[in-house]
Design a protein around this motif. Structure first.
Motif, short mmCIF file in Angstrom:
data_model
loop_
_atom_site.label_atom_id
_atom_site.label_comp_id
_atom_site.label_asym_id
_atom_site.label_seq_id
_atom_site.Cartn_x
_atom_site.Cartn_y
_atom_site.Cartn_z
N ILE A 80 0.84 -1.21 0.00
CA ILE A 80 0.00 0.00 0.00
C ILE A 80 0.87 1.25 0.00
O ILE A 80 0.61 2.21 -0.74
CB ILE A 80 -0.97 -0.02 1.20
N ASP A 81 1.93 1.26 0.82
CA ASP A 81 2.84 2.41 0.86
C ASP A 81 3.49 2.64 -0.50
O ASP A 81 3.62 3.78 -0.96
CB ASP A 81 3.92 2.22 1.92
N SER A 84 0.86 4.03 -2.86
CA SER A 84 0.50 5.40 -2.49
C SER A 84 1.54 6.41 -2.95
O SER A 84 1.22 7.58 -3.18
CB SER A 84 0.34 5.51 -0.97
N SER A 85 2.77 5.97 -3.09
CA SER A 85 3.86 6.87 -3.49
C SER A 85 4.10 6.87 -5.00
O SER A 85 4.95 7.61 -5.49
CB SER A 85 5.15 6.45 -2.78
N LEU A 92 -5.72 6.77 -4.97
CA LEU A 92 -5.78 5.39 -4.49
C LEU A 92 -6.81 5.26 -3.37
O LEU A 92 -6.81 6.03 -2.42
CB LEU A 92 -4.40 4.94 -3.97
N TYR A 112 -8.40 -2.57 -4.48
CA TYR A 112 -8.27 -1.12 -4.48
C TYR A 112 -8.65 -0.56 -5.83
O TYR A 112 -8.71 -1.28 -6.83
CB TYR A 112 -6.85 -0.68 -4.08
N TYR A 114 -8.14 3.13 -8.35
CA TYR A 114 -7.32 4.32 -8.56
C TYR A 114 -7.58 4.85 -9.96
O TYR A 114 -8.19 4.18 -10.78
CB TYR A 114 -5.83 4.02 -8.37
#
Length: 168
Positions: A80-81, A84-85, A92, A112, A114
């Motif tokens: 997830i990190d 997210s980046s 997201l 998820y 996005y």
């Protein structure tokens, strides 16, 4: 992965270095090292990405690392990190983050959505697990409208037919 890639038909069973998986007839594949992408209608409409990577391999968008004995939910948070980046992953939204069993291994499942850089809303079902020093992930991505629902059952079939093989 797609650019000037050479796509080839899948003969029903994909034999990779560390796993085997049954793929439906009519799907095409592209291999790139530890990554295999498969699609029926083209990667812009739907694709399944099968990855195997050493756990010490760095991620592109986070400095966090996987370890051999981390819990599946800890690994999910690193994914997830990283997502997210990623500047290509806009807005997201993690819809679901739960434990999962993949080929008898404790892992996780993320759902998820996005928007890509063109603004298209995509949805992904992402499964991952660590086996010794290797991280395996299986991911299905398609536009949320039409293609995700159309092909999610096919992805679930691929997932249920994924099996690790003993390496020499």
């Amino acid at each position: 992965i797609g650019g000037c890639a050479t796509w080839s038909p899948v003969d029903g069973r994909l034999n990779a270095a560390g796993y085997i998986v049954d793929i439906p007839q009519g799907w095409m594949k592209f291999d790139s090292g530890g990554n295999t992408m498969i699609s029926r209608d083209g990667p812009y409409l739907q694709y399944v990405l099968l990855q195997e990577r050493r756990i010490d391999q760095a991620f592109h968008h986070t400095r966090k690392r996987l370890t051999a004995h981390m819990l599946p939910q800890e690994a999910a948070q690193i994914i997830i990190d990283d997502l997210s980046s990623d500047r290509a992953v806009q807005n997201l939204s993690v819809l679901e983050n739960t434990p999962a069993i993949i080929d008898g291994h404790d892992g996780f499942m993320l759902h998820y959505s996005y928007r890509n850089q063109q603004g298209l809303l995509l949805k992904t079902a992402y499964y991952g697990f660590i086996n010794e020093r290797i991280y395996y992930s299986l991911r299905f991505t398609a536009p949320q409208r039409y293609y995700f629902e159309k092909d999610i059952r096919t992805f679930e079939s691929i997932l249920s037919n994924f099996h690790l093989v003993a390496t020499r």
